[in-house]
Design a protein around this motif. Sequence first.
Motif: not given
Length: 342
Positions: A191-215
């Motif tokens: 466990f960590i104490h941080a901003d869950l929503t923003k951390t999750r959004q950062i990962l979603l954005n980066l993974l979405s980009n990776a998926v979009k530009f990879t085939d």
Amino acid sequence: MPEFSSELPLPHEPQQGLVERVYRAPGGREIPVLYARSDLRDDHGEPIGAVCVASDITHLKRAEGSLREAKQMAEEANLAKSRFLANMSHELRTPLNAVIGYAEMLMEESDERGLQGSVDELRKIQFAGKHLLGLISDILDLSKIEAGRMDVHLETFDVADMVEAVLGTIRPLADRGHNRVVVVCPASIGFIHADLTKTRQILLNLLSNAVKFTDHGEIRLTASKTLRDGTPAIQFIVADNGIGMTQQQLGKLFQAFSQGDSTTSRRFGGTGLGLAISKAFCDMLGGTIEVKSQLGVGTMFTVRLPYSDPHELSLSRRSGSFSRTVAEAARAAAARAAQLKV
């Protein structure tokens, strides 16, 4: 003949370099002057005189005033734009959520009646609605950041559970591109104490980009704990072997509404907001985001975000003190939220 302003030092004062002075004309008009003075010395370094030059900088001062006024007007217009977008995005999300909700209800009813054709058409409505809702959410986040209305909410959460929730959203997208998702996130990360929503959004954005530009490739997410300048940090690495980027594209990567080039935008779609928002969130949380990429080889993003240990936080609260890391993060977030420009 013009006189010196009584409020300013006279030019015979022993000063070097460029100094601004104000001369007062006989009619009382003040004339801004750039005054330069340089000592003259002989071969032995002894002063033998001085060279003085005074330049009228009235036009320069007027230009500076005009620039300040234009800058203030531009900032006010930008702030008004951000507030307008924030309000409009909110108003658009409400009816759009209703459209998505009714589409889902009709899908369930059509499925119960065996109307498969209707289910497929309603699924298209649902998908388009969710896609539009995602775009509106990105615009809302960006406008909040620019308007200084984005807050930081610290909470305790399990990193492995958060990562698994993000992957639940990403895996269907990866499957469509025949991509393999590899995750390295030990359950012991805890466990960590941080901003869950923003951390999750950062990962979603980066993974979405990776998926979009990879085939037909691989997307790898690695999560670990580390130290950044002596402060505990959580590190996420998102790597892919997709199309990659040139150095020119990397230079404007985190600019809002910016993508690699027009060809990329037409082929892959998107608004170019995801990475700009991720960078802004990292800055707000006191973290960093770095990128390495090579055209035709792939891209790797590294995110480091500070956090507090929940056990230490609990002990500090019992003793009447507050975690230094959390307090500093809150202060930094409050200052950056007011000044941050994406």
